[in-house]
Write an enzyme that holds these catalytic residues in place. Structure first.
Site, PDB file in Angstrom:
ATOM      1  N   HIS A   1       0.795  -1.232   0.000  1.00 36.50           N
ATOM      2  CA  HIS A   1       0.000   0.000   0.000  1.00 36.50           C
ATOM      3  C   HIS A   1       0.825   1.279   0.000  1.00 36.50           C
ATOM      4  O   HIS A   1       0.280   2.369  -0.145  1.00 36.50           O
ATOM      5  CB  HIS A   1      -0.948   0.023   1.207  1.00 36.50           C
ATOM      6  CG  HIS A   1      -0.266   0.389   2.492  1.00 36.50           C
ATOM      7  ND1 HIS A   1       0.501  -0.498   3.203  1.00 36.50           N
ATOM      8  CD2 HIS A   1      -0.214   1.565   3.181  1.00 36.50           C
ATOM      9  CE1 HIS A   1       0.978   0.101   4.285  1.00 36.50           C
ATOM     10  NE2 HIS A   1       0.573   1.357   4.287  1.00 36.50           N
TER      11      HIS A   1
HETATM   12  C1  UD1 Z   1      -1.707   6.125   5.486  1.00 33.27           C
HETATM   13  C2  UD1 Z   1      -0.382   6.558   6.098  1.00 33.27           C
HETATM   14  C3  UD1 Z   1       0.574   5.375   6.132  1.00 33.27           C
HETATM   15  C4  UD1 Z   1      -0.064   4.175   6.799  1.00 33.27           C
HETATM   16  C5  UD1 Z   1      -1.393   3.864   6.142  1.00 33.27           C
HETATM   17  C6  UD1 Z   1      -2.091   2.721   6.841  1.00 33.27           C
HETATM   18  C7  UD1 Z   1       0.215   8.903   5.646  1.00 33.27           C
HETATM   19  C8  UD1 Z   1       1.135   9.791   4.884  1.00 33.27           C
HETATM   20  N1  UD1 Z   1       0.252   7.608   5.312  1.00 33.27           N
HETATM   21  O1  UD1 Z   1      -1.441   5.752   4.148  1.00 33.27           O
HETATM   22  O2  UD1 Z   1       1.738   5.746   6.853  1.00 33.27           O
HETATM   23  O3  UD1 Z   1       0.812   3.071   6.687  1.00 33.27           O
HETATM   24  O4  UD1 Z   1      -2.230   5.024   6.216  1.00 33.27           O
HETATM   25  O5  UD1 Z   1      -3.149   2.223   6.087  1.00 33.27           O
HETATM   26  O6  UD1 Z   1      -0.475   9.364   6.517  1.00 33.27           O
HETATM   27  N2  UD1 Z   1      -8.650   5.735   0.824  1.00 33.27           N
HETATM   28  C9  UD1 Z   1      -9.932   5.215   0.745  1.00 33.27           C
HETATM   29  N3  UD1 Z   1     -10.619   5.038   1.922  1.00 33.27           N
HETATM   30  C10 UD1 Z   1     -10.105   5.372   3.129  1.00 33.27           C
HETATM   31  C11 UD1 Z   1      -8.815   5.910   3.193  1.00 33.27           C
HETATM   32  C12 UD1 Z   1      -8.093   6.092   2.030  1.00 33.27           C
HETATM   33  O7  UD1 Z   1     -10.438   4.908  -0.323  1.00 33.27           O
HETATM   34  O8  UD1 Z   1     -10.789   5.172   4.155  1.00 33.27           O
HETATM   35  C13 UD1 Z   1      -7.880   5.870  -0.440  1.00 33.27           C
HETATM   36  C14 UD1 Z   1      -7.976   7.246  -1.052  1.00 33.27           C
HETATM   37  O9  UD1 Z   1      -7.935   7.086  -2.432  1.00 33.27           O
HETATM   38  C15 UD1 Z   1      -6.677   7.904  -0.597  1.00 33.27           C
HETATM   39  C16 UD1 Z   1      -5.715   6.742  -0.555  1.00 33.27           C
HETATM   40  O10 UD1 Z   1      -6.502   5.620  -0.144  1.00 33.27           O
HETATM   41  O11 UD1 Z   1      -6.262   8.924  -1.452  1.00 33.27           O
HETATM   42  C17 UD1 Z   1      -4.577   6.928   0.416  1.00 33.27           C
HETATM   43  O12 UD1 Z   1      -5.060   7.219   1.727  1.00 33.27           O
HETATM   44  P1  UD1 Z   1      -4.153   8.081   2.737  1.00 33.27           P
HETATM   45  O13 UD1 Z   1      -4.816   8.175   4.062  1.00 33.27           O
HETATM   46  O14 UD1 Z   1      -3.742   9.369   2.095  1.00 33.27           O
HETATM   47  O15 UD1 Z   1      -2.825   7.238   2.855  1.00 33.27           O
HETATM   48  P2  UD1 Z   1      -2.606   5.679   3.089  1.00 33.27           P
HETATM   49  O16 UD1 Z   1      -2.005   5.117   1.854  1.00 33.27           O
HETATM   50  O17 UD1 Z   1      -3.806   5.023   3.645  1.00 33.27           O
END
Ligand code: UD1
Length: 351
Positions: free
Chosen positions: A204
């Site tokens: 991820h």
């Molecule tokens: C975040 C953390 C990472 C952690 C991970 C755990 C940061 C910079 N990164 O990464 O350190 O290991 O969480 O999972 O804070 N999305 C959804 N639904 C959700 C949440 C996210 O669809 O409930 C999708 C969205 O397209 C979003 C992407 O996932 O843009 C990334 O989500 P984001 O919270 O920005 O970062 P993670 O990759 O989850």
């Protein structure tokens, strides 16, 4: 004493659970603010239910944005809640954008803030998490380190006076969860093959998901492995695979929904090998004695590399790495004895 925890992403809900139990056990009033960084039920609500954590006093519902916008929106929304609650301590966890936003808010308010999982360093400044870790540590009043290595990093950066070695709260949760895993029960409803007859993979990190060639190479390697390979897919992975037209269900690879914590622990215990880029999963595999291959150039959890229980590879190295002989080196209590949350609660009360 009133303590306010700020959480927002999946691993933080897991870390919150033993801390909540330890603080409540000491009669501390413990409030939770959810930033809303993660909002899908399978990344958020299921952990509150599974760990029986009371509903947050507020959910800021920030959602997904670029790093700067997400961090800025959390900072703006969080400040009035902290001012209103007047906590004796604010707790932030790990290395996400929610962690950094909390640290920035508290650094300019007259409320003390402690960082749980302080002192980790990957030395990879392309990782957003590495910036979040360093900036958060330097803003915090109290640094709660999980390992000797983390303490050493804090010392190297002149932060010794604020640092305490407490152990890793993830081990507290893991010890409790592994007791309830039974050998004859399936790991998760989609993983219907016997113990030792499958691999478990998670990918991820933006460094792996956001570059089409790299993601293609990883998925190709996973789909060519000799056993069924289950990948509980993070929304970021699904989104990027759609965007780059990559099939997550081909060859031996089978995409499944994100797992609950107990399902994940059960799957790690029963898998033949773990392939991941998650920090938490490297540790879980190490602690549970399942060999792990990490698709990254470095790890902030260097202790897991002991005796090759974990190994770091580029995508092209996955296939060779999973066929290495099973390590036999003792692993010991590298991340503490499972009492980190109690140590934290006692320390906060003492200070
Ligand atoms: C975040 C953390 C990472 C952690 C991970 C755990 C940061 C910079 N990164 O990464 O350190 O290991 O969480 O999972 O804070 N999305 C959804 N639904 C959700 C949440 C996210 O669809 O409930 C999708 C969205 O397209 C979003 C992407 O996932 O843009 C990334 O989500 P984001 O919270 O920005 O970062 P993670 O990759 O989850």
């Amino acid at each position: 004493m009133r303590v306010l925890s700020v959480v927002g992403a999946r691993p933080q809900f897991v870390k919150l659970s033993p801390v909540h139990r330890a603080l409540s056990g000491q009669g501390v009033e413990h409030l939770v603010i959810h930033t809303g960084q993660h909002y899908d039920s399978k990344l958020s609500d299921i952990f509150f239910e599974e760990f029986n954590i009371p509903a947050p006093t507020a959910n800021l519902a920030i959602g997904s944005h670029s790093h700067a916008v997400q961090t800025a929106k959390i900072i703006e929304s969080l400040e009035p809640h902290i001012v209103f609650q007047k906590p004796d301590w604010v707790l932030c966890y790990g290395d996400t954008n929610s962690t950094l936003a909390c640290a920035v808010v508290c650094s300019k308010l007259p409320f003390k803030m402690a960082h749980i999982e302080a002192g980790l360093r990957s030395k990879n400044t392309f990782m957003p998490e590495e910036h979040n870790r360093i900036l958060t540590d330097h803003c915090s009043d109290l640094l709660l380190a999980p390992t000797d290595n983390a303490m050493q990093h804090l010392q190297n950066e002149g932060l010794s006076k604020r640092s305490h070695l407490v152990g890793d709260v993830m081990i507290d949760v893991l010890n409790a969860a592994k007791k309830s895993v039974s050998d004859d029960v399936q790991s998760a409803k989609e993983i219907n093959v016997p113990k030792g007859r499958f691999y478990l993979a998670t990918i991820h990190r933006q460094e792996n998901t956001d570059i089409p060639d790299r993601l293609t190479e990883i998925i190709d390697a996973l789909s060519g492995l000799p056993l069924p390979t289950y990948i509980p897919s993070h929304p970021r992975l699904i989104k990027k695979c759609k965007e780059f037209n990559i099939d997550l269900n081909k060859g031996s690879l089978c995409s499944i929904d994100p797992l609950s914590y107990s399902e994940l622990v059960s799957a790690v215990m029963k898998a033949e090998h773990i392939i991941t880029d998650s920090g938490g999963l490297q540790k879980e595999a190490f602690h549970l004695g399942t060999p792990c291959t990490t698709v990254r150039t470095e790890t902030e959890w260097v202790e897991t590399l002991t005796g090759q229980w974990n190994t770091l590879v580029e995508p092209k190295g996955i296939t060779d790495a999973i066929s290495r002989p099973r390590p036999s080196t003792e692993r010991g209590y590298t991340f503490g004895k499972g009492n980190a949350a109690d140590n934290i609660a006692k320390l906060l009360l003492k200070l």
